[in-house]
Design an enzyme around this catalytic site. Structure first.
Site, PDB file in Angstrom:
ATOM      1  N   TYR A 167       6.709  11.241  10.430  1.00  0.00           N
ATOM      2  CA  TYR A 167       5.378  10.866   9.966  1.00  0.00           C
ATOM      3  C   TYR A 167       4.529  12.128   9.914  1.00  0.00           C
ATOM      4  CZ  TYR A 167       6.282   5.915   9.942  1.00  0.00           C
ATOM      5  OH  TYR A 167       6.780   4.675   9.619  1.00  0.00           O
ATOM      6  N   TYR A 196       6.893   5.596  24.173  1.00  0.00           N
ATOM      7  CA  TYR A 196       6.108   5.631  22.939  1.00  0.00           C
ATOM      8  C   TYR A 196       6.338   4.388  22.087  1.00  0.00           C
ATOM      9  CZ  TYR A 196       6.024  10.366  24.642  1.00  0.00           C
ATOM     10  OH  TYR A 196       5.880  11.463  25.452  1.00  0.00           O
ATOM     11  N   SER A 251       0.804  -1.223   0.000  1.00  0.00           N
ATOM     12  CA  SER A 251       0.000   0.000   0.000  1.00  0.00           C
ATOM     13  C   SER A 251       0.837   1.273   0.000  1.00  0.00           C
ATOM     14  CB  SER A 251      -0.937   0.005   1.213  1.00  0.00           C
ATOM     15  OG  SER A 251      -0.194  -0.072   2.421  1.00  0.00           O
ATOM     16  N   HIS A 252       2.117   1.187   0.343  1.00  0.00           N
ATOM     17  CA  HIS A 252       2.965   2.381   0.339  1.00  0.00           C
ATOM     18  C   HIS A 252       3.314   2.845  -1.075  1.00  0.00           C
ATOM     19  CE1 HIS A 252       3.583   0.899   4.434  1.00  0.00           C
ATOM     20  NE2 HIS A 252       3.997   2.099   4.758  1.00  0.00           N
ATOM     21  N   ARG A 298       9.160   9.406  14.929  1.00  0.00           N
ATOM     22  CA  ARG A 298       9.287   8.020  15.377  1.00  0.00           C
ATOM     23  C   ARG A 298      10.751   7.778  15.727  1.00  0.00           C
ATOM     24  NH1 ARG A 298       6.696   2.719  12.514  1.00  0.00           N
ATOM     25  NH2 ARG A 298       4.837   3.970  12.940  1.00  0.00           N
ATOM     26  N   ASP A 303      12.352   5.792 -21.813  1.00  0.00           N
ATOM     27  CA  ASP A 303      13.718   5.776 -21.303  1.00  0.00           C
ATOM     28  C   ASP A 303      14.614   5.087 -22.330  1.00  0.00           C
ATOM     29  OD1 ASP A 303      16.015   5.806 -19.806  1.00  0.00           O
ATOM     30  OD2 ASP A 303      15.460   4.074 -18.586  1.00  0.00           O
ATOM     31  N   ASN A 322      14.742   4.905  19.587  1.00  0.00           N
ATOM     32  CA  ASN A 322      14.818   4.478  20.981  1.00  0.00           C
ATOM     33  C   ASN A 322      13.582   3.635  21.291  1.00  0.00           C
ATOM     34  OD1 ASN A 322      14.942   4.140  23.728  1.00  0.00           O
ATOM     35  ND2 ASN A 322      14.814   6.322  24.239  1.00  0.00           N
ATOM     36  N   LYS A 377       9.863   4.293 -17.660  1.00  0.00           N
ATOM     37  CA  LYS A 377      10.360   4.610 -16.330  1.00  0.00           C
ATOM     38  C   LYS A 377      11.764   5.193 -16.430  1.00  0.00           C
ATOM     39  CE  LYS A 377      10.320   0.547 -14.476  1.00  0.00           C
ATOM     40  NZ  LYS A 377      10.216  -0.286 -15.674  1.00  0.00           N
TER      41      LYS A 377
END
Length: 528
Positions: free
Chosen positions: A309, A334, A151-152, A326, A218, A329, A230
């Protein structure tokens, strides 16, 4: 800068939906017409209305299988269902819709699982024609495995007002050149960055001339063949290829002068940087990427590495950055993100003169994120154990044309079964002439916040139907001004706002991995 806190255990009450509803006919480019019902009294009173709804395709890619993890991703389904890593959405997702003159451009991937081609559609609002170009490239899949959806790997999109060129950056998630022993097993050698662009004027051609032939092949030494559109760099120079490695999340912006800016994240989730570049329309080439912050912050003297983020945005003539951190550590409170951070540049191209929210100079490229920290959402939950505070999603920010600054975020206990479980949605805002932020929990939460004119908007789906909430900039006084109540139900969408209109690009609810896409144009009732 001080924080004025307005905590409340009671969420704000939404305005009662209007008493009267009326059917509105919806413009569509398909053979069959669609009808949507919205609150007529609400729409008339606020000037917010559905201008058009158009079906773009019947078959866009969606992931309908199982969510895989690091223990299962090497054994995806070989059947028709499309297993995935991270999330289900890849079409109508990311920076996928842009208006240009009387056209609206949209990117998507072709469904189903066996197709996956990169697609570009142009809706001509004058002729009602949707014309679509199919590119040879197919969705790569997670780490180069086409059986696992990723999905990224969104498709970023821009059109240059200066020369009518179309630009797309797509299908990548921090890919690099490596070999069989690396994470990507050599699958992206000289193919880790994907950029396609058209000849000048391609955005304006007649409907029957909007074809793949308007895009530039290309022909470099790393070309993958005669149908390769591409390009490995945006500069046209293969010597710059290292500058285009390990990048994710393409996003384009346009200045009032028609200049195109573009940014991506370099690196990974807890060790990354924002990189940005600019298009030279006269030379028809992009610059190399410039960093907003350093990656590998420990090597620059910071106590730990961190990632971002959030988003870089170009608003009111300034390049700006707002994000949550983020940290690498893994033993702090968190589980994932923390903090709210913001900076802006007084340089027209962001090449220096960066400042924090109080107008004080900051280190550039940034190393210590505390230089630009505004407040800590984690303070609204008093858990102190390692990884006990969960901040993921529900974060966004915007700035009105009056320079009212707004942030939204969401925080909860990581363990949802603990007896002292807490969950809080936060809206922090600073009116243009105010010195301090007001931070309130009298807010129901949202995934995104938008602006047009001197107003702010929350736009999303309720029970599968689009809604719009509106407030005056520099306030928290939201009210529902638009709510669709029937018609096509949607699963998700992505939004671009320009010239007082919301271009809501939506995927229809349904089963399978090939689903319809629609474009709704909603007039936000903003004088312009």
């Amino acid at each position: 800068m001080k924080l004025n806190l307005k905590a409340s255990g009671v969420a704000r009450q939404l305005t009662t939906l209007a008493k009267t509803v009326a059917a509105l006919s919806v413009l569509t480019a398909c053979a069959s017409s669609n009808t949507a019902t919205v609150s007529s009294a609400m729409s008339k009173a606020n000037g917010v209305f559905l201008e058009s709804q158009t079906k773009i395709t019947n078959g866009a890619l969606h992931f309908d299988g199982k969510k895989l993890n690091h223990n299962t991703f090497e054994k995806p389904s070989l059947g028709p269902e499309y297993d995935y890593f991270f999330g289900k959405n890849i079409s109508a997702h990311g920076d996928a819709v842009k208006p240009y003159k009387h056209y609206v451009f949209m990117t998507w991937y072709k469904g189903g699982k066996e197709q996956r081609n990169v697609m570009l559609s142009r809706f001509n609002t004058k002729t009602g024609v949707v014309k679509t170009i199919q590119f040879p490239h197919r969705h790569t899949g997670f780490r180069g495995n086409p059986l696992v959806g990723e999905s990224h790997n969104t498709i970023g999109l821009a059109v240059s007002p200066k020369n009518g060129t179309i630009h797309m950056v797509y299908d990548m998630h921090a890919y690099v050149d490596d070999d069989e022993s690396g994470r990507f097993k050599g699958r992206f050698v000289d193919d880790f960055f994907r950029y396609s662009f058209s000849v000048p004027g391609a955005a304006d051609v007649p409907d029957d001339e909007f074809t793949l032939e308007k895009f530039v092949k290309d022909t470099s030494e790393v070309s993958q063949g005669t149908d390769d559109f591409k390009h490995l760099t945006m500069t046209g120079n293969l010597e710059d290829k290292d500058n285009f490695s390990a990048l994710t999340y393409p996003k384009f912006y346009k200045s009032k002068e028609g200049e195109l800016l573009h940014y991506m994240r370099w690196g990974g989730n807890n060790n990354g940087a924002y990189y940005f570049n600019k298009y030279d329309a006269e030379k028809q080439v992009w610059t190399r990427f410039t960093p907003f912050n350093h990656k590998d912050q420990e090597t620059h003297g910071n106590a730990y590495n961190w990632g971002l983020y959030g988003q870089m945005k170009y608003i009111n003539g300034k390049l700006r950055v707002g994000f949550q951190q983020r940290s690498a550590n893994n033993n702090d409170r968190y589980k994932y993100q923390n903090g709210v951070y913001y900076a802006y540049s007084d340089h027209p191209d962001g090449l220096g003169d960066w400042k924090n929210v109080d107008g004080e100079n900051m280190t550039w490229p940034l190393v210590d994120s505390d230089e630009i920290k505004i407040f800590e959402p984690g303070d609204y939950i008093d858990h102190q154990e390692p990884n006990s505070v969960h901040i993921v999603g529900g974060f966004d920010w915007t700035v009105t044309e009056n320079e009212d600054l707004h942030f939204i975020t969401h925080v909860r206990s990581t363990n949802t079964k603990r007896s002292d479980y807490k969950e809080v949605s936060i809206h922090a805002f600073k009116p243009a002439n105010a010195k301090d932020f007001t931070v309130t929990t009298d807010f129901t939460g949202a995934d995104s916040i938008y602006t047009s004119g001197d107003s702010i908007f929350i736009i999303g789906l309720k029970n599968g139907y689009p809604f719009v909430e509106k407030a005056k900039g520099g306030t928290n006084e939201f009210e529902v001004v638009y709510q669709q109540t029937s018609g096509v139900k949607f699963d998700h969408g992505t939004i671009h706002i320009e010239n007082g209109k919301a271009y809501y690009y939506l995927m229809e609810k349904g089963a399978g991995n090939s689903l319809p896409l629609h474009l709704q144009v909603i007039d936000l009732g903003v004088s312009r």
